[in-house]
Design a protein around this motif. Structure first.
Motif, PDB file in Angstrom:
ATOM      1  N   ALA A 168       0.965  -1.240   0.265  1.00 42.55           N
ATOM      2  CA  ALA A 168       0.213  -0.318   0.259  1.00 42.55           C
ATOM      3  C   ALA A 168       0.501   1.182  -0.009  1.00 42.55           C
ATOM      4  O   ALA A 168       1.182   1.695  -0.844  1.00 42.55           O
ATOM      5  CB  ALA A 168      -0.879  -0.074   1.080  1.00 42.55           C
ATOM      6  N   ASP A 169       1.803   1.675   1.081  1.00 35.02           N
ATOM      7  CA  ASP A 169       2.818   2.242   0.449  1.00 35.02           C
ATOM      8  C   ASP A 169       3.666   2.629  -0.503  1.00 35.02           C
ATOM      9  O   ASP A 169       3.736   3.719  -1.043  1.00 35.02           O
ATOM     10  CB  ASP A 169       4.479   1.874   1.811  1.00 35.02           C
ATOM     11  N   ALA A 170       4.311   1.580  -0.646  1.00 33.94           N
ATOM     12  CA  ALA A 170       4.720   1.764  -2.225  1.00 33.94           C
ATOM     13  C   ALA A 170       3.629   2.051  -3.367  1.00 33.94           C
ATOM     14  O   ALA A 170       3.918   3.091  -4.101  1.00 33.94           O
ATOM     15  CB  ALA A 170       5.284   0.060  -2.835  1.00 33.94           C
ATOM     16  N   TYR A 171       2.798   1.880  -3.351  1.00 31.74           N
ATOM     17  CA  TYR A 171       1.746   1.814  -4.336  1.00 31.74           C
ATOM     18  C   TYR A 171       0.853   3.811  -4.457  1.00 31.74           C
ATOM     19  O   TYR A 171       0.810   4.502  -5.213  1.00 31.74           O
ATOM     20  CB  TYR A 171       0.354   1.181  -4.378  1.00 31.74           C
ATOM     21  N   GLY A 172       1.496   4.127  -2.727  1.00 31.61           N
ATOM     22  CA  GLY A 172       0.687   5.002  -2.602  1.00 31.61           C
ATOM     23  C   GLY A 172       1.675   6.036  -2.863  1.00 31.61           C
ATOM     24  O   GLY A 172       1.344   7.209  -3.372  1.00 31.61           O
ATOM     25  N   ALA A 173       2.658   5.656  -3.158  1.00 31.47           N
ATOM     26  CA  ALA A 173       3.970   6.931  -3.245  1.00 31.47           C
ATOM     27  C   ALA A 173       3.605   6.771  -5.185  1.00 31.47           C
ATOM     28  O   ALA A 173       4.228   8.516  -5.364  1.00 31.47           O
ATOM     29  CB  ALA A 173       5.409   6.312  -2.948  1.00 31.47           C
ATOM     30  N   GLN A 174       3.512   6.184  -5.985  1.00 30.36           N
ATOM     31  CA  GLN A 174       2.895   6.332  -7.194  1.00 30.36           C
ATOM     32  C   GLN A 174       2.016   7.170  -6.748  1.00 30.36           C
ATOM     33  O   GLN A 174       2.003   7.824  -8.096  1.00 30.36           O
ATOM     34  CB  GLN A 174       2.692   4.908  -8.008  1.00 30.36           C
ATOM     35  N   LEU A 175       0.642   6.725  -6.463  1.00 34.10           N
ATOM     36  CA  LEU A 175      -0.453   8.197  -6.087  1.00 34.10           C
ATOM     37  C   LEU A 175       0.594   9.247  -6.670  1.00 34.10           C
ATOM     38  O   LEU A 175      -0.433  10.551  -6.543  1.00 34.10           O
ATOM     39  CB  LEU A 175      -1.270   7.477  -5.594  1.00 34.10           C
ATOM     40  N   ASP A 176       0.743   9.926  -5.332  1.00 40.86           N
ATOM     41  CA  ASP A 176       1.711  10.828  -5.260  1.00 40.86           C
ATOM     42  C   ASP A 176       2.446  11.505  -6.168  1.00 40.86           C
ATOM     43  O   ASP A 176       2.146  12.625  -6.474  1.00 40.86           O
ATOM     44  CB  ASP A 176       2.590  11.096  -3.312  1.00 40.86           C
ATOM     45  N   GLU A 177       2.618  10.474  -7.175  1.00 37.91           N
ATOM     46  CA  GLU A 177       3.648  10.896  -7.935  1.00 37.91           C
ATOM     47  C   GLU A 177       2.408  11.554  -8.946  1.00 37.91           C
ATOM     48  O   GLU A 177       2.942  12.406  -9.668  1.00 37.91           O
ATOM     49  CB  GLU A 177       4.225   9.965  -8.226  1.00 37.91           C
TER      50      GLU A 177
END
Length: 306
Positions: A168-177
């Motif tokens: 979830a954190d890794a995918y969340g970082a992509q969403l932040d980008e």
């Protein structure tokens, strides 16, 4: 919509009877995996879950979530799930009866849209009703990913909580980008062009997040099942002509004849630009994942309005 709702609810006794015949096995130790209604949510769930458990997505590529109906096999899968993930807020009009039947029988569920600060429609016949299209706002999708992770850890046996959180954190970082990139793109659009016209009301969340004005929709509704009247079309054409908007947007999976007709009604040159709004596509068709869809839409909007 009312007729469809009645047909769906009419089928519930059969579904419930089938559940009763299956006994405790259907709702006990034989439950397994996660069932997700829409393919957009399916992509989010799969990114969160990874290979920790099976994820079944009911709606295939290019499905219309407003009109999609489940098969008997899919209805059974809902009742065998450890967790059902659905959009909620009135989106899955032909599926919600089966979701409710599964929940009534004891299957845990997550209506994702209810947990990401939903907004209401503000115009036309849908004013005051909840807007289910939260995925047009990457920030809310980021929140949805965390909610999904929490519910998976709570209800799905055998998953590694640390791995689910890390996913979830890794995918969340992509969403932040994605959010940062979208903000930069839309920042280049002149203020007088930050106006949206679509084939139906779908971009309210995007408009709120990034400072757009929604001029209107060809179909004055939040569902693709509605149809515009001649006066609806004329009123919107007048509003578009008065606003000076250089482009209107139509869902790529639906015919854009109504949008083209509205553009012709204004008497000015307006470009009609396809977007991916309600559903993911096959992998090679432009919106195979949520991230691909969101990046593509942001770039198309920016190009059309700059």
């Amino acid at each position: 919509m009312v007729a469809m709702r009645r047909r769906t609810l009419a089928a519930l006794p059969l579904l419930t009877a089938a559940s009763a015949l299956s006994g405790c096995a259907a709702f006990g130790s034989d439950r397994s995996g996660i069932v997700v209604t829409t393919n957009i949510l399916g992509d989010l769930v799969r990114n969160v879950v990874g290979d920790e458990t099976d994820v079944t997505v009911l709606m295939g590529a290019d499905a219309d979530p407003h009109s999609f109906g489940v098969s008997a096999q899919q209805a059974a899968a809902l009742e065998r799930a450890e967790l059902v993930v659905h959009n909620g807020l009135g989106l899955e009009e032909g599926v919600i009866g089966h979701v409710e039947a599964a929940v009534a029988a004891g299957v845990p569920d997550l209506a994702v849209g209810e947990h990401v600060d939903p907004i209401e429609y503000t115009a036309d016949a849908t004013a005051g009703q909840p807007d289910p299209h939260f995925w047009t706002d990457p920030v809310r999708v980021r929140d949805a990913v965390d909610v999904i992770a929490d519910r998976v850890i709570e209800h799905v046996a055998g998953v590694d909580a640390d791995r689910v959180r890390a996913n979830a954190d890794a995918y969340g970082a992509q969403l932040d980008e994605l959010h940062e990139h979208t903000s930069e793109l839309f920042g280049r659009i002149p203020e007088e062009h930050r106006k949206l016209v679509t084939n139906h009301h779908v971009f309210g969340y995007l408009a709120e997040r990034y400072g757009f004005e929604v001029i209107g929709a060809v179909v004055p509704s939040g569902t693709t099942l509605a149809s515009p009247s001649a006066s609806d079309l004329k009123d919107l054409a007048d509003a578009v002509a008065a606003s000076g908007v250089p482009a209107v947007f139509a869902d790529s999976s639906q015919p854009d004849l109504l949008v083209q007709a509205m553009a012709a009604e204004t008497g000015v040159d307006i470009e009609v630009i396809p977007l991916f709004t309600e559903s993911l596509t096959q992998p090679d068709q432009g919106a195979g994942t949520y991230l691909e869809m969101a990046y593509g839409n942001a770039e198309a909007i920016a190009d059309g309005l700059t």
